[in-house]
Enzyme design. Structure first.
Site, PDB file in Angstrom:
ATOM      1  N   GLU A 252     -21.468   2.706 -22.316  1.00  0.00           N
ATOM      2  CA  GLU A 252     -21.485   3.203 -23.692  1.00  0.00           C
ATOM      3  C   GLU A 252     -22.512   2.371 -24.441  1.00  0.00           C
ATOM      4  O   GLU A 252     -22.303   1.180 -24.659  1.00  0.00           O
ATOM      5  CB  GLU A 252     -20.113   3.091 -24.351  1.00  0.00           C
ATOM      6  CG  GLU A 252     -19.073   4.022 -23.759  1.00  0.00           C
ATOM      7  CD  GLU A 252     -17.791   4.065 -24.581  1.00  0.00           C
ATOM      8  OE1 GLU A 252     -17.880   4.017 -25.832  1.00  0.00           O
ATOM      9  OE2 GLU A 252     -16.705   4.130 -23.976  1.00  0.00           O
TER      10      GLU A 252
ATOM     11  N   CYS B  14      -1.689  -1.278   7.466  1.00  0.00           N
ATOM     12  CA  CYS B  14      -0.840  -0.096   7.341  1.00  0.00           C
ATOM     13  C   CYS B  14      -0.794   0.703   8.635  1.00  0.00           C
ATOM     14  O   CYS B  14       0.197   1.384   8.918  1.00  0.00           O
ATOM     15  CB  CYS B  14      -1.340   0.780   6.201  1.00  0.00           C
ATOM     16  SG  CYS B  14      -1.054   0.051   4.581  1.00  0.00           S
TER      17      CYS B  14
ATOM     18  N   ALA C  95     -29.504   4.625 -27.362  1.00  0.00           N
ATOM     19  CA  ALA C  95     -30.478   5.482 -26.679  1.00  0.00           C
ATOM     20  C   ALA C  95     -31.383   4.694 -25.736  1.00  0.00           C
ATOM     21  O   ALA C  95     -31.814   5.205 -24.703  1.00  0.00           O
ATOM     22  CB  ALA C  95     -31.313   6.227 -27.710  1.00  0.00           C
ATOM     23  N   ARG C  96     -31.659   3.440 -26.085  1.00  0.00           N
ATOM     24  CA  ARG C  96     -32.619   2.670 -25.283  1.00  0.00           C
ATOM     25  C   ARG C  96     -32.072   2.356 -23.896  1.00  0.00           C
ATOM     26  O   ARG C  96     -32.754   2.600 -22.884  1.00  0.00           O
ATOM     27  CB  ARG C  96     -32.980   1.378 -26.009  1.00  0.00           C
ATOM     28  CG  ARG C  96     -34.027   0.537 -25.279  1.00  0.00           C
ATOM     29  CD  ARG C  96     -34.391  -0.681 -26.098  1.00  0.00           C
ATOM     30  NE  ARG C  96     -35.343  -1.539 -25.395  1.00  0.00           N
ATOM     31  CZ  ARG C  96     -35.825  -2.673 -25.885  1.00  0.00           C
ATOM     32  NH1 ARG C  96     -35.445  -3.086 -27.083  1.00  0.00           N
ATOM     33  NH2 ARG C  96     -36.674  -3.389 -25.189  1.00  0.00           N
TER      34      ARG C  96
ATOM     35  N   GLU D 140       1.293   3.665   2.124  1.00  0.00           N
ATOM     36  CA  GLU D 140       2.044   3.947   3.352  1.00  0.00           C
ATOM     37  C   GLU D 140       3.337   3.144   3.419  1.00  0.00           C
ATOM     38  O   GLU D 140       4.376   3.638   3.879  1.00  0.00           O
ATOM     39  CB  GLU D 140       1.182   3.628   4.580  1.00  0.00           C
ATOM     40  CG  GLU D 140      -0.074   4.481   4.688  1.00  0.00           C
ATOM     41  CD  GLU D 140      -1.291   3.813   4.072  1.00  0.00           C
ATOM     42  OE1 GLU D 140      -2.387   3.944   4.644  1.00  0.00           O
ATOM     43  OE2 GLU D 140      -1.137   3.136   3.017  1.00  0.00           O
TER      44      GLU D 140
ATOM     45  N   ALA E 151     -29.521   3.781 -22.339  1.00  0.00           N
ATOM     46  CA  ALA E 151     -29.287   5.039 -21.618  1.00  0.00           C
ATOM     47  C   ALA E 151     -30.592   5.572 -21.041  1.00  0.00           C
ATOM     48  O   ALA E 151     -30.646   6.029 -19.891  1.00  0.00           O
ATOM     49  CB  ALA E 151     -28.661   6.071 -22.550  1.00  0.00           C
TER      50      ALA E 151
ATOM     51  N   HIS F 142       0.827  -1.193   0.000  1.00  0.00           N
ATOM     52  CA  HIS F 142       0.000   0.000   0.000  1.00  0.00           C
ATOM     53  C   HIS F 142       0.870   1.254   0.000  1.00  0.00           C
ATOM     54  O   HIS F 142       2.097   1.190   0.176  1.00  0.00           O
ATOM     55  CB  HIS F 142      -0.931  -0.008   1.205  1.00  0.00           C
ATOM     56  CG  HIS F 142      -2.011  -1.045   1.102  1.00  0.00           C
ATOM     57  ND1 HIS F 142      -3.033  -1.149   2.018  1.00  0.00           N
ATOM     58  CD2 HIS F 142      -2.237  -2.029   0.190  1.00  0.00           C
ATOM     59  CE1 HIS F 142      -3.837  -2.146   1.682  1.00  0.00           C
ATOM     60  NE2 HIS F 142      -3.368  -2.693   0.580  1.00  0.00           N
TER      61      HIS F 142
ATOM     62  N   SER G 242     -33.303   3.808 -20.286  1.00  0.00           N
ATOM     63  CA  SER G 242     -33.763   2.921 -19.210  1.00  0.00           C
ATOM     64  C   SER G 242     -33.037   3.210 -17.906  1.00  0.00           C
ATOM     65  O   SER G 242     -33.651   3.252 -16.832  1.00  0.00           O
ATOM     66  CB  SER G 242     -33.557   1.460 -19.619  1.00  0.00           C
ATOM     67  OG  SER G 242     -34.362   1.118 -20.733  1.00  0.00           O
TER      68      SER G 242
ATOM     69  N   ALA H   6     -30.463   9.388 -39.993  1.00  0.00           N
ATOM     70  CA  ALA H   6     -31.667   8.566 -40.099  1.00  0.00           C
ATOM     71  C   ALA H   6     -31.360   7.178 -40.652  1.00  0.00           C
ATOM     72  O   ALA H   6     -32.040   6.203 -40.310  1.00  0.00           O
ATOM     73  CB  ALA H   6     -32.697   9.271 -40.982  1.00  0.00           C
TER      74      ALA H   6
END
Length: 378
Positions: free
Chosen positions: A301, A87, A304-305, A55, A307, A53, A309, A167
Site C-alpha cells: 500500500e 505427518c 504512485a511512485r 492431519e 507502485a 498440523h 517502480s 491536486a
C-alpha cells in the site's frame, strides 16, 4: 477435498510462515451421493506454526476409525522433523488405506518424499485433486520457493478517472467503508505490509489489521488474527520514531541505504541495503532478502511512485484496484507513476481476472498476461 480446502482457509490469518493446510478423513464405504458428510470421521486444519498440523487434528478426531480410511489433504504430508513430527508417519501409524493429496509440497525437505514414504508403506496415494485451488491457497509459499522472492500484491484505490488524490493532496476517503473492510482481509493474509516513507510522512498510517472491521461473511478459526510485520522503504531516514506505524509493538523493518544512528523502539529494525544504479533501493534484491526471512506474501500500500517502480521492474504478481464512482478532474494525482509512452507496443498490459462490486465501489483483480503459476516454473 473441497471441504479440506475450506478448513485450510480457517488458518489463513494465523499460520504464517507455515502454509495453510486442511485434512478430512472419511470412511469410503459410508459415502453416499446425498449423505457424504456422514462419512467424515475426522477433520482438522493447521492453525499456527509450531502447533499440530491438519492431519494430526483429523487423526485425533477419527481415532481407531482411521484404519482403512481415506485422508484428503490439501498439501503433501510432511516427511521431516521440524517443530512437529512428520505427518506422513502419523498417517502410516494410524493405518489409513488411501491418501488423496491436492498438490505436492515444493519445500525441498518434503517435495515428493512424503508421498514416497506413504507409498512405500503400502498406502495408495492420488495427487492432483483440486490442484489449482490448493495452489492459490498457498501461492505465496510456492512463489517464495520457486522464485526466491515473495508473492507481491499491490493494492490501489482510485476515482473513475484514475486519480488517487485531489491536486491539493486530499485523498480521504476515496473508497467506501465496505472497500476498506475488504482491504483489512487482504492485509491479514500477508506476511508483510510494504509502504514507502512518503506515505508514512503524509498520512501517518498504522498499516495494521483491524479484525473488527472484517466483512461479516469472512469466517476464520478461533485464534486471534496475526498482525503482519510492516516494512517501510525509508532511503533517506525520514520516518520519525514517533510515527503511528510503530505504535502497536508489531515488528517494523525500516529499509535504508545507510545507518541513521536514530534511536528506535526495540521492535523496529533498521535494514541497510544496497542501492541500484539510480541510487535508489534495489527492489529485486530487497524482495530476495525479505524472502530469506521466510515471508511468503507482501501486500503493498503506497503512493504512485513505489507502485510504478514495482510495475516497471516486473515485480508485481497481482494488482487489486478499488475504483470509486467518483471523478477528480484533470489535475488530480495519478494512480501510478510511469514514464510517458509514445508507442502502443510499449504500454503495460494486464489481464483482468476478476471484477466484483464492493459496496458502491468496483474491485478489479489484474495479473500479467500469460503469467505462469510459480509451481509450473522451472
Amino acid at each position: 477435498m473441497r471441504r479440506a480446502l475450506v478448513l485450510a482457509s480457517y488458518g489463513r490469518f494465523t499460520t504464517h510462515p507455515n502454509p495453510n493446510v486442511g485434512c478430512v478423513i472419511v470412511r469410503p464405504e459410508l459415502v453416499r451421493d446425498d449423505q457424504w458428510p456422514d462419512a467424515i470421521i475426522g477433520e482438522g486444519y493447521h492453525a499456527r506454526a509450531g502447533e499440530p498440523h491438519a492431519e494430526v487434528h483429523a487423526l485425533r478426531a477419527a481415532g481407531s476409525k482411521a484404519v482403512g480410511a481415506t485422508a484428503y489433504v490439501t498439501l503433501e504430508p510432511c516427511s521431516h522433523h521440524g517443530r512437529t513430527p512428520p505427518c506422513a508417519d502419523a498417517l502410516i501409524k494410524a493405518g489409513v488405506g488411501r491418501v488423496v493429496v491436492a498438490i505436492s509440497d515444493p519445500f525441498p525437505e518434503v517435495s515428493g518424499q512424503g508421498i514416497a514414504r506413504l507409498r512405500d508403506a503400502g498406502i495408495h496415494v492420488d495427487v492432483g485433486v483440486c490442484e489449482n485451488e490448493a495452489y492459490m491457497m498457498n501461492r505465496g509459499f510456492f512463489t517464495r520457493i520457486a522464485r526466491g522472492r515473495p508473492f507481491v500484491v499491490v493494492k490501489l484505490a482510485s476515482s473513475m478517472d484514475g486519480k488517487i488524490a485531489l491536486a491539493n493532496g486530499e485523498s480521504q476517503w476515496i473508497t467506501s467503508t465496505e472497500a476498506r473492510a475488504d482491504v483489512q482481509v487482504g492485509r491479514a493474509q500477508a506476511g508483510a505490509i510494504l509502504t514507502g516513507a512518503r506515505t508514512v510522512l503524509k498520512d501517518d498510517p498504522q498499516m495494521n489489521v483491524r479484525p473488527e472491521q472484517f466483512p461479516s461473511d469472512h469466517t476464520y478459526g478461533d485464534l486471534p488474527v496475526r498482525q503482519p510485520l510492516r516494512i517501510v522503504l525509508d532511503a533517506r531516514a525520514e520516518v520519525p520514531a514517533n510515527a503511528r506505524i510503530f505504535a502497536d509493538g508489531t515488528p517494523v523493518w525500516l529499509i535504508r541505504l545507510q545507518p541513521s544512528g536514530q534511536q528506535l523502539p526495540d521492535h523496529v529494525e533498521e535494514w541497510v541495503v544496497q542501492a541500484n544504479t539510480d541510487g535508489r533501493i534495489d527492489l529485486p534484491s530487497l524482495l530476495a532478502q525479505i524472502a530469506e526471512r521466510n515471508v511468503h506474501t507482501v501486500w503493498v500500500e503506497s503512493g504512485a511512485r513505489l507502485a510504478g517502480s514495482l510495475m516497471q521492474a516486473n515485480l508485481i504478481d497481482e494488482l487489486i484496484l478499488y475504483q470509486a464512482p467518483k471523478f477528480f478532474g484533470p489535475d488530480g494525482l495519478s494512480l501510478v507513476d510511469l514514464p510517458e509512452f509514445t508507442r502502443m507496443d510499449d504500454v503495460l498490459s494486464w489481464d483482468l481476472v476478476e471484477a466484483t462490486q464492493v459496496g458502491p465501489d468496483v474491485k478489479l483483480i489484474l495479473r500479467q498476461p500469460g503469467a505462469a503459476q510459480a509451481n509450473e516454473e522451472s
